[in-house]
Design a protein around this motif. Structure first.
Motif, short mmCIF file in Angstrom:
data_model
loop_
_atom_site.label_atom_id
_atom_site.label_comp_id
_atom_site.label_asym_id
_atom_site.label_seq_id
_atom_site.Cartn_x
_atom_site.Cartn_y
_atom_site.Cartn_z
N TYR A 40 2.82 -9.53 -5.46
CA TYR A 40 2.27 -10.43 -4.79
C TYR A 40 3.49 -11.83 -5.12
O TYR A 40 2.59 -12.44 -5.45
N CYS A 139 -10.72 -6.28 -9.83
CA CYS A 139 -9.12 -6.83 -9.59
C CYS A 139 -8.52 -6.42 -8.20
O CYS A 139 -7.37 -6.94 -7.97
N HIS A 220 -9.73 0.34 -1.32
CA HIS A 220 -10.74 0.52 -3.08
C HIS A 220 -12.00 -0.25 -2.48
O HIS A 220 -13.35 0.33 -2.77
N LYS A 501 7.45 0.19 -0.04
CA LYS A 501 7.50 1.23 -0.16
C LYS A 501 8.62 1.72 0.30
O LYS A 501 8.70 1.66 1.84
N HIS B 362 -0.42 4.67 -9.44
CA HIS B 362 -0.90 3.02 -10.36
C HIS B 362 -0.30 3.30 -10.96
O HIS B 362 0.24 2.16 -11.93
C1 HEM Z 1 -10.55 6.53 -8.20
C2 HEM Z 1 -10.41 5.47 -8.22
C3 HEM Z 1 -8.87 4.78 -7.60
C4 HEM Z 1 -7.99 5.04 -6.43
C5 HEM Z 1 -8.72 5.97 -5.88
C6 HEM Z 1 -8.09 4.25 -6.31
C7 HEM Z 1 -6.26 4.29 -5.41
C8 HEM Z 1 -5.22 3.43 -5.07
C9 HEM Z 1 -4.39 3.86 -3.44
C10 HEM Z 1 -4.26 5.16 -3.37
C11 HEM Z 1 -3.37 2.88 -3.85
C12 HEM Z 1 -2.17 2.66 -3.75
C13 HEM Z 1 -1.34 2.76 -4.67
C14 HEM Z 1 0.26 3.13 -3.46
O1 HEM Z 1 0.53 2.05 -2.53
O2 HEM Z 1 0.75 3.67 -3.83
C15 HEM Z 1 -3.42 1.58 -4.84
C16 HEM Z 1 -3.47 0.56 -5.00
C17 HEM Z 1 -3.84 -0.39 -6.50
N1 HEM Z 1 -5.14 0.29 -7.40
FE1 HEM Z 1 -6.65 1.50 -7.21
N2 HEM Z 1 -7.41 3.11 -7.17
C18 HEM Z 1 -8.54 3.47 -7.96
C19 HEM Z 1 -9.01 2.92 -9.12
C20 HEM Z 1 -8.31 1.44 -9.26
C21 HEM Z 1 -8.75 0.37 -10.02
C22 HEM Z 1 -10.06 0.97 -10.60
C23 HEM Z 1 -8.28 -0.41 -10.61
C24 HEM Z 1 -8.50 -1.61 -11.48
C25 HEM Z 1 -7.80 -2.37 -12.06
C26 HEM Z 1 -7.16 -0.37 -9.32
C27 HEM Z 1 -5.87 -1.22 -8.98
C28 HEM Z 1 -5.16 -0.46 -8.17
C29 HEM Z 1 -4.08 -2.07 -8.06
C30 HEM Z 1 -3.38 -3.63 -8.43
C31 HEM Z 1 -3.32 -1.65 -7.07
C32 HEM Z 1 -2.08 -2.19 -6.27
C33 HEM Z 1 -2.53 -2.98 -5.07
C34 HEM Z 1 -0.65 -3.53 -4.79
O3 HEM Z 1 -0.26 -4.11 -5.26
O4 HEM Z 1 -1.02 -3.54 -3.59
N3 HEM Z 1 -7.51 1.14 -8.70
N4 HEM Z 1 -5.44 2.23 -5.95
#
Ligand code: HEM
Lengths: 531, 403
Positions: A40, A139, A220, A501, B362
């Motif tokens: 960020y 989030c 999300h 990445k 994550h």
């Molecule tokens: C089953 C539920 C979820 C799935 C399938 C999912 C899927 C993903 C995916 C695919 C990414 C991208 C990761 C990457 O680029 O390597 C991501 C990033 C992220 N997710 Fe989730 N997510 C889920 C739930 C949540 C929840 C509940 C939170 C709450 C805190 C969350 C917080 C984040 C954050 C903070 C990022 C990083 C974003 C960034 O910094 O660019 N995720 N998620």
């Protein structure tokens, strides 16, 4: 609120780790020589800055990725436990409390008592999904706003400390005279690599693939929509229907819960050709090729009470019939169900054939008139005959084992005589003294189709959510957000680069670009370690 | 045509095997004559070309099989596992062209060989489709899942290489990591053991059968490996002789019910024992632990790079798996069964796989789990996939259960 002032003069909100203006590391970040934490862009987030009211606490809880990971892990473990034994929905028994104990012993009993036998409908599971949903909303909001602001307001000229502490960085001395040329050549080389390049004085910022950063938020949002669809389906009456119905060939039946009637015109089962060489593989067991129900769907006219055809067509496995919001699925097939029987009446004395009569087992008539003034009346009918103690009764309404008590009346009889008939049982002894014998002459069988009647109005929402999720995933995984900062200061060329990445690709790209600009630089990790 | 199909797959198998050998030669050869660099390059290229020919033959097999059966060959365990093998090879070739790490081939190609051999354990005849599978979604859904899993498997292999490298690079003091890694290698050997045993007993035509009762009905349970364990309260119907085993050594425990439970347990016992024997044998011959022996193959790799390869493979596999295992799966389930999700064991395990890799992403992105932890997660993810492939198919019965 207290602000943190950077030496460049910019005031940053509390919680900022990299100066919003020049990128110089603030606070303790500045101490170590490790690569900078670039998440960020060092922007302060709400969850890190507010911690006063209960709202803040709840916000902070749900915005934590640690919490999210635990929620997902718990869901994962519970799901795994739910597959150890079959779930209640699929067990062949209506009494799960005894079934699990009987079939799987103590472990099964424990399974049932812990609620694992119906875990996917349990409140715990719903609460988990709900919490994941809330967490997703919180989030995403917590992060996407600062990220958007940071990426939309990037300053081109960065502090050298910011550049040298990138994971990919390089410093090189350049002569005063070359300065302008070098920067221009690098800018062009990066543009060739499809970077969007901006310059300011002796500095340059090249960026591409920013869309990748929105990927996680889009995915999300997709998940939130998906979960929302499921929630609506549970909450809104009429959005979800899951019923089943059995319809015999030739029968017209009202569909459960909806105002439609369905006629089963024909139900067929097709087998694979046994002479086909491939078929030999299954060692003579006939394999089913197709189940099909030819159906007509009607709606009742409220005024006349007449049935009006609305749709007609086949229902085949994998090809449901759609009527309005309703989907009809071929789910079950029972071949050759007895629908009617034909009985033969004989005069035992004269061996005279007195005619046949047909009884519809689903809707028997009260009385049947035969030749020579003889009448047969049904005194009692048990479609699914059993003896309960010494009393005859029926198990169900389905004619699985029909039994009758007939009364035969005729001019030749002083008193009417009673006659029993039970499917599959020889009762000649009981009615030995009777003058008339009733015997089975023919069975009439039909096929029965088991159909599922479904309504799921949240499907468009659910599949839209999934679609958005896939779009988000593609944006996040097939694009990379790469940025290169270049600055020339006091005879030194500073290059720093960051990607979300795929660092190897970034390094290779930079090596190619610097090569093209006539200033070949190595960006290998070893080189960094040596520096 | 059937013959041509069989030959194509047979040839593919051998090309995968030759490719494995070429890769092993590439990374182990002394190469004093031409120099290390040239040697690796030359043999690496041979390995790659052999793998590509193998892949092409495998695709040919798939195409002929479509021609014969009229449906995409992903309708039973043999077809699915064989296709998974092809996916692993394809994913490897793609990843190779991005990172050009020759060592990867020396580890991925043996996995492909094992996978194809494992596939051949199951009945290979072309069978007509039951009504529930008659849909083009069979091809679309299952192939997408397999391709995703292929990429995830390459992520696993890169993770394994990372661990070998990490433990080898003076981190040997880290005994727990080293022992765990050794354990993973032993488990892989059990898979090899299973394949070898199935092939040998299959070749010998070994058979035994027991009669016992399940839910009050008498059933005959067939064994394809000599019975170490028999079904509870059972009678021998027939049993080929096997040296040192004239009756089963013990009975299955009473909680293990179900129709084929005992013969499955028997197979598991054989696999574990043979895997351990193989392991012991290797230890005796090599005179050191397997990960120590493997380390020289990987010692020149850059850890950061290997970590990225693993992540990259998973980053490719995850969206594809999601598309196939969740999105397409839901669309098809909706069409075939009238509900897009039914908590069938196979479905649930696809969800578990997906959740597991979501946790991986994550942890990696937001909690900085790189390198060591991330590699362990990659290994764990593959274990989940294998559980779904082997355990769920064979043990937990459901709509999807092929076997
Ligand atoms: C089953 C539920 C979820 C799935 C399938 C999912 C899927 C993903 C995916 C695919 C990414 C991208 C990761 C990457 O680029 O390597 C991501 C990033 C992220 N997710 Fe989730 N997510 C889920 C739930 C949540 C929840 C509940 C939170 C709450 C805190 C969350 C917080 C984040 C954050 C903070 C990022 C990083 C974003 C960034 O910094 O660019 N995720 N998620």
């Amino acid at each position: 609120m207290e602000n943190t002032k950077c030496e460049c003069g910019h005031s940053n909100p509390v919680g900022t780790t990299l100066c919003e203006y020049c990128g110089k590391p603030l606070e303790e970040e500045s101490a170590s020589g490790q690569p900078l934490e670039m998440r960020y862009d060092g922007k302060a987030r709400r969850s890190q800055t507010k911690n006063a009211t209960w709202v803040d606490h709840v916000w902070n809880f749900f915005s934590s990725v640690k919490v999210a990971i635990w929620l997902i892990l718990i869901t994962l473990i519970i799901s795994a436990l739910g597959t150890i034994f079959p779930q209640e929905r699929v067990i062949p028994s209506g009494n799960p409390d005894v079934y699990y104990k009987q079939k799987y012993g103590t472990l099964g009993d424990l399974y049932y008592n812990l609620g694992l036998s119906d875990v996917f409908n349990s409140p715990v599971f719903m609460i988990l999904l709900g919490m994941i949903g809330i967490s997703l909303v919180v989030c995403s909001l917590d992060r996407v706003i600062p990220l958007y602001k940071a990426l939309n307001n990037q300053k081109i000229e960065k502090n050298p400390a910011f550049l040298t502490r990138q994971r990919v960085s390089r410093t090189e001395s350049v002569s005063e005279a070359d300065r302008g040329e070098v920067l221009k050549a690098l800018s062009q080389a990066l543009q060739k690599k499809r970077y969007h390049v901006r310059t300011e004085g002796e500095s340059l910022l090249a960026e591409k693939g920013r869309i990748s950063r929105w990927g996680p938020y889009i995915n999300h949002i997709g998940l939130i929509i998906f979960l929302g669809g499921i929630l609506l389906r549970i909450l809104v009456p009429g959005w979800y229907l899951d019923e089943s119905v059995f319809v015999r060939e030739g029968e017209t039946k009202k569909l459960p819960e909806v105002n439609y009637y369905l006629k089963n015109e024909k139900a067929t089962m097709e087998l694979y050709d046994q002479t086909d060489s491939r078929e030999q593989a299954s060692k003579g067991q006939p394999l089913v090729k197709k189940y099909e129900t030819k159906a007509i769907v009607y709606q009742k006219d409220p005024n006349t009470g007449k049935l009006k055809e609305v749709k007609r067509g086949p229902i085949v496995v994998n090809h449901p019939l759609k009527v309005g919001d309703i989907l009809l699925y071929q789910a079950d097939f029972e071949a050759n169900q007895t629908q009617a029987i034909q009985l033969q009446l004989t005069d035992k004395k004269t061996k005279e054939d007195l005619g046949k009569f047909r009884i519809n087992l689903y809707d028997p008539a009260k009385e049947y008139a035969l030749d020579k003034g003889i009448k047969v009346r049904i005194l009692n009918y048990f479609p699914d005959f059993v003896m309960e103690g010494n009393r005859p009764t029926t198990k169900s309404e389905n004619p699985n084992r029909p039994a009758f008590v007939f009364e035969v009346m005729g001019p030749k009889l002083k008193k009417s005589e009673k006659s029993w008939m039970i499917a599959g049982t020889n009762l000649d002894d009981i009615s030995k003294s009777n003058r008339y014998a009733i015997d089975l002459s023919r069975l009439e069988t039909v096929n029965t189709s088991g159909l599922m009647v479904r309504i799921d109005k949240s499907l468009p929402i659910i599949f839209t959510g999934l679609g958005i999720f896939m779009v988000g995933l593609s944006m996040g995984f097939f694009w990379y957000h790469r940025r290169v900062w270049i600055r020339i200061q006091d005879g030194t060329l500073y290059v720093g680069a960051h990607t979300n990445k795929n660092w190897f690709g970034l390094r290779r790209e930079l090596e190619q670009a610097t090569q093209a600009a006539g200033l070949p630089l190595s960006f290998s990790p070893e080189q960094r370690r040596e520096e | 045509m059937e013959k041509a199909m069989e030959y194509a797959l047979f040839a593919a198998f051998f090309f995968y095997l030759f490719s494995t050998i070429a890769y092993v030669v590439a990374v182990t050869g002394k190469a004093s004559r031409v120099g290390k660099e040239v040697h690796i390059k030359r043999w690496g290229k041979r390995g790659l070309i052999l793998a590509m020919i193998g892949g092409a033959l495998h695709i040919l097999f798939t195409v002929i099989r479509i021609g014969i059966s009229g449906h995409f060959p992903t309708s039973n365990m043999f077809e699915f596992t064989a296709f998974l093998c092809l996916s692993i090879v394809i994913a490897f070739i793609i990843i190779y062209f991005i990172y050009r790490i020759t060592v990867l081939g020396a580890f991925v190609m043996p996995l492909a060989v094992i996978m194809l051999a494992y596939a051949a354990v199951f009945p290979t005849e072309v069978k007509p489709l039951i009504p529930a599978l008659q849909s083009y979604w069979l091809g679309v859904h299952v192939t997408t899942v397999a391709i995703g899993e292929g990429a995830l498997a390459v992520g696993f292999v890169a993770g394994l290489i990372y661990l070998l490298c990490w433990v080898g690079q003076g981190n040997r003091a880290h005994t727990r990591t080293a022992s765990l890694l050794e354990g993973v290698l032993a488990i892989l050997l059990m898979l090899v053991g299973f394949v070898l045993l199935s092939a040998s007993f299959g070749g010998l035509g070994y058979q035994a059968s027991f009669q016992h009762t399940v839910d009050g009905k008498p059933v005959v349970e067939d064994y394809s490996m000599p019975p170490v364990v028999s079904p509870i309260n059972s009678k021998v119907v027939a049993m080929d002789s096997f040296p040192g085993l004239d009756k089963a050594l013990f009975e299955a425990p009473s909680w293990l019910k179900g129709e084929k439970a005992a013969s499955k347990l028997n197979t598991v016992i054989w696999s574990v024992v043979s895997g351990l024997l193989l392991y012991g044998l290797l230890r005796l011959i090599l005179r050191r632990r397997l990960h120590v022996w493997l380390y020289p193959l990987v010692k020149n790799l850059d850890l950061e790079m290997v970590d990225e390869v693993s992540y990259r493979a998973i980053a490719i596999g995850y969206p594809i798996f999601t598309l196939g295992g969740l999105v397409f799966a839901m669309i098809w389930a909706h069409e075939a069964w009238g509900r897009f999700w039914g908590w069938d064991p196979k479905e649930t395990w696809a969800l578990i796989t997906w959740l597991f890799y979501s946790v991986y992403l994550h942890l990696r992105l937001s909690r900085g789990w790189h390198g060591l932890q991330s590699s362990w997660m990659a290994v764990g993810g593959f274990v989940v996939i294998m559980l779904n492939l082997i355990a769920v198919n064979l043990v937990l019965a459901g709509l999807h259960s092929y076997a």
